[in-house]
Design a protein around this motif. Structure first.
Motif, PDB file in Angstrom:
ATOM      1  N   ARG A   3      22.222  -0.613  -0.043  1.00  0.00           N
ATOM      2  CA  ARG A   3      22.959   0.443  -0.738  1.00  0.00           C
ATOM      3  C   ARG A   3      23.445   1.939   0.030  1.00  0.00           C
ATOM      4  O   ARG A   3      22.406   2.453   0.483  1.00  0.00           O
ATOM      5  N   SER A   4      24.398   2.602  -0.383  1.00  0.00           N
ATOM      6  CA  SER A   4      24.621   3.756   0.027  1.00  0.00           C
ATOM      7  C   SER A   4      23.887   4.769  -0.953  1.00  0.00           C
ATOM      8  O   SER A   4      23.313   4.178  -1.849  1.00  0.00           O
TER       9      SER A   4
ATOM     10  N   GLU B  98      31.560  13.291   4.767  1.00  0.00           N
ATOM     11  CA  GLU B  98      31.101  11.940   4.806  1.00  0.00           C
ATOM     12  C   GLU B  98      31.055  11.608   3.482  1.00  0.00           C
ATOM     13  O   GLU B  98      31.461  10.267   2.841  1.00  0.00           O
TER      14      GLU B  98
ATOM     15  N   GLU C  73      33.605   8.338   1.489  1.00  0.00           N
ATOM     16  CA  GLU C  73      33.075   7.322   0.755  1.00  0.00           C
ATOM     17  C   GLU C  73      33.719   7.392  -0.572  1.00  0.00           C
ATOM     18  O   GLU C  73      33.970   6.332  -0.980  1.00  0.00           O
TER      19      GLU C  73
END
Length: 443
Positions: free
Chosen positions: A326-327, A221, A225
Motif C-alpha cells: 500500500r502507498s 509526488e 498520486e
C-alpha cells in the motif's frame, strides 16, 4: 439639491452617531429617561452588521461563569469587568426577553434567540425606541465638527449642522467597511487631541509563510498520486494545494501555541484552509496571540494536532504498522483515517525523508508546525483591536480632550473572541456611556 447645501442647524439633547448595538442601547436608556435622542447613521438602515452577524444564528452572549467570561477580554479585562458587572450576559438575556425574544443556551454555552434570527429582535427593538421618541436620521454621514463645534452631517439633502448637549460616538471599528465600520473616525478624533491606538485585525485569518520543511519533490509526488498531475512551485501553500483544498475544513483538530512572552493557548476545534493560509473559529480564538507575535518576531508558528483523539503512542504504533504494497497515503487513511486536507498538509509541510520516517511522521501528525506571517486585511476581519484608548476616556467613557463627547462599542481599544463576547461588551459600553451622558446633560 446639492450635497453642499447648508441646512438649518438641528438642536437636540443627545446626538448618537452610529446605529449599531452600542448606540441603540444608549438611545434606549436615555430616551426611557425622557432625554431627547437623535440617532445618525451613514447607511440607509439600522444595525447592518448586527443583522449580518445573525445570518448564521445570532450569538447574543455566552452562558459561562462570570469569572471565566471576563477572562475572555484579555489585557482589557480590568477595564471591562465593572461594565460587564453592570450589564453582562444575564442582563442581556433579560433585556431580550423584555422585547419578547426568548433565548436558549447551545451545547457550546453560546446563547441564541429561540428562532436563531436577528431581524425579529431588531424590529422589536426599533419599535420600542420609536415609541420612546428616538428620532433616526439615515444616510447621514458624520464628517467632523464645524468651527462652531457643531457636528457636521453630510446627508442627501445637504450638510446638516447638529448642536447637541452631549454626543455619543458609536462608530464601530475598522472592519466591514461596506456595512459602515470603516475607521474614518480615527483621523477626526486624533485631530481633536484624542489618543487613538492603531486599528488592527482581530478574529481574523492569517497568511502562511513559505513552508520551511517541505520540498517541491514531496508535494509533486503526493499530488500526482492524488489527482494524477504535479503542482507548480509556489510560495506559501503550493499552487495545487490551494486549488485542491482552499476552503476545506480541518475538523476535530487541536491547536497549541506559546508565544515569546510565555502566553499559551491549547484548544480543540476546527478551522479552514484558505487560498492564502488559515481562518475559522479555532484560529480566531488564538488570533490575538498570533497577531502580536508576528508584530514582535515577524512570524508565529503554532502546532496542529491532526488527531487529538489518538495518543502519540497510538499514532506511532499505527504509522509503524507494516503497510505492504500500500502507498503511504492509503496506509494513513486505513490505519488512522487520515486523508483529505489533513494528509495534504503533511505532504505540504514535511520533506520526503520525514514522511518516510515513522517517528518523525507520527510526531508531525500530533504536532505539525504551521507558520503564519501576516493577518488578513482589516476589512476581512470579523472585528478589530485598537481604537480610542482607555487613558483617553474617563469612567463614564467621555473623552477627556472633548467634554460632552462619549464613546462606546468597538471603537474603544478592546477585543474579544467570537462566541457572544463582542456583542455583550458592545451593549455594556453603551449602557455605561448612557449613564454618563444622563449625568452630564442633567448636571
Amino acid at each position: 439639491m446639492s450635497a453642499a447645501t447648508a441646512l438649518p442647524a438641528l438642536k437636540c439633547d443627545v446626538a448618537i452617531v452610529g446605529a449599531g448595538p452600542a448606540g441603540l442601547m444608549a438611545a434606549e436608556m436615555l430616551s426611557a429617561q425622557g432625554v431627547q435622542v437623535h440617532v445618525f447613521d451613514g447607511k440607509a438602515s439600522v444595525g447592518r452588521k448586527f443583522l449580518l452577524a445573525g445570518k448564521g444564528g445570532l450569538n447574543l452572549t455566552h452562558a459561562e461563569a462570570f469569572e471565566r467570561f471576563v477572562e475572555r477580554y484579555g489585557d482589557t479585562q480590568s477595564m471591562l469587568q465593572p461594565l460587564l458587572q453592570e450589564f453582562g450576559a444575564e442582563q442581556l438575556r433579560a433585556w431580550a426577553e423584555g422585547l419578547g425574544i426568548g433565548t436558549f443556551v447551545g451545547t457550546s454555552g453560546r446563547v441564541f434567540p429561540t428562532d436563531m434570527k436577528a431581524a425579529p429582535l431588531l424590529r422589536a427593538w426599533l419599535a420600542r425606541l420609536r415609541a420612546q421618541g428616538v428620532v433616526f436620521h439615515m444616510r447621514h454621514l458624520w464628517k467632523g465638527w464645524s468651527d462652531a463645534q457643531a457636528l457636521v452631517m453630510e446627508s442627501p439633502e445637504g450638510v446638516l449642522p447638529v448642536q447637541a448637549k452631549a454626543v455619543l460616538l458609536a462608530l464601530g471599528g475598522g472592519s466591514w467597511a461596506r456595512l459602515g465600520s470603516d475607521g474614518a473616525w480615527v483621523a477626526l478624533l486624533q485631530a481633536k487631541g484624542v489618543e487613538v491606538s492603531a486599528l488592527q485585525s482581530a478574529n481574523c485569518g492569517f497568511d502562511v509563510g513559505q513552508p520551511v520543511h517541505a520540498t517541491e519533490e514531496t508535494r509533486r509526488e503526493f499530488f500526482k498520486e492524488l489527482v494524477g498531475i504535479a503542482p507548480a512551485p509556489g510560495k506559501g501553500w503550493s499552487t495545487h494545494f490551494t486549488e485542491r483544498f482552499a476552503g476545506a475544513p480541518l475538523k476535530s483538530v487541536a491547536l497549541r501555541f506559546t508565544d515569546s512572552l510565555g502566553r499559551s493557548f491549547d484548544r480543540r476545534g476546527e478551522f479552514v484552509a484558505t487560498a492564502t493560509g488559515v481562518e475559522g473559529s479555532l484560529v480566531y480564538a488564538v488570533s490575538h496571540l498570533l497577531r502580536d507575535e508576528i508584530k514582535r518576531q515577524g512570524f508565529a508558528t503554532f502546532e496542529l494536532d491532526l488527531l487529538p483523539a489518538f495518543s502519540a503512542e497510538k499514532v506511532l504504533q499505527e504509522v509503524r504498522h507494516p503497510r505492504g504494497s500500500r502507498s503511504l497515503s492509503s496506509h494513513l487513511k486505513g490505519r488512522l483515517g487520515l486523508d483529505g486536507v489533513k494528509a495534504a498538509l503533511l505532504h505540504e509541510l514535511l520533506n520526503k525523508q520525514d514522511m518516510q520516517d515513522p517517528v518523525k511522521l507520527a510526531h508531525a501528525i500530533k504536532a505539525l508546525p504551521i507558520t503564519v506571517v501576516a493577518t488578513r486585511p482589516l476589512n476581512e476581519a470579523i472585528s478589530t483591536a485598537g481604537g480610542v484608548t482607555w487613558n483617553a476616556l474617563d469612567e463614564a467613557l467621555m473623552c477627556k480632550a472633548l467634554p460632552g463627547v462619549f464613546c462606546a462599542g468597538e471603537m474603544i481599544d478592546w477585543e474579544a473572541p467570537t462566541g457572544g463576547y463582542l456583542l455583550t461588551a458592545c451593549f455594556a459600553t453603551g449602557v455605561r456611556a448612557a449613564r454618563g451622558i444622563q449625568a452630564y446633560v442633567t448636571q
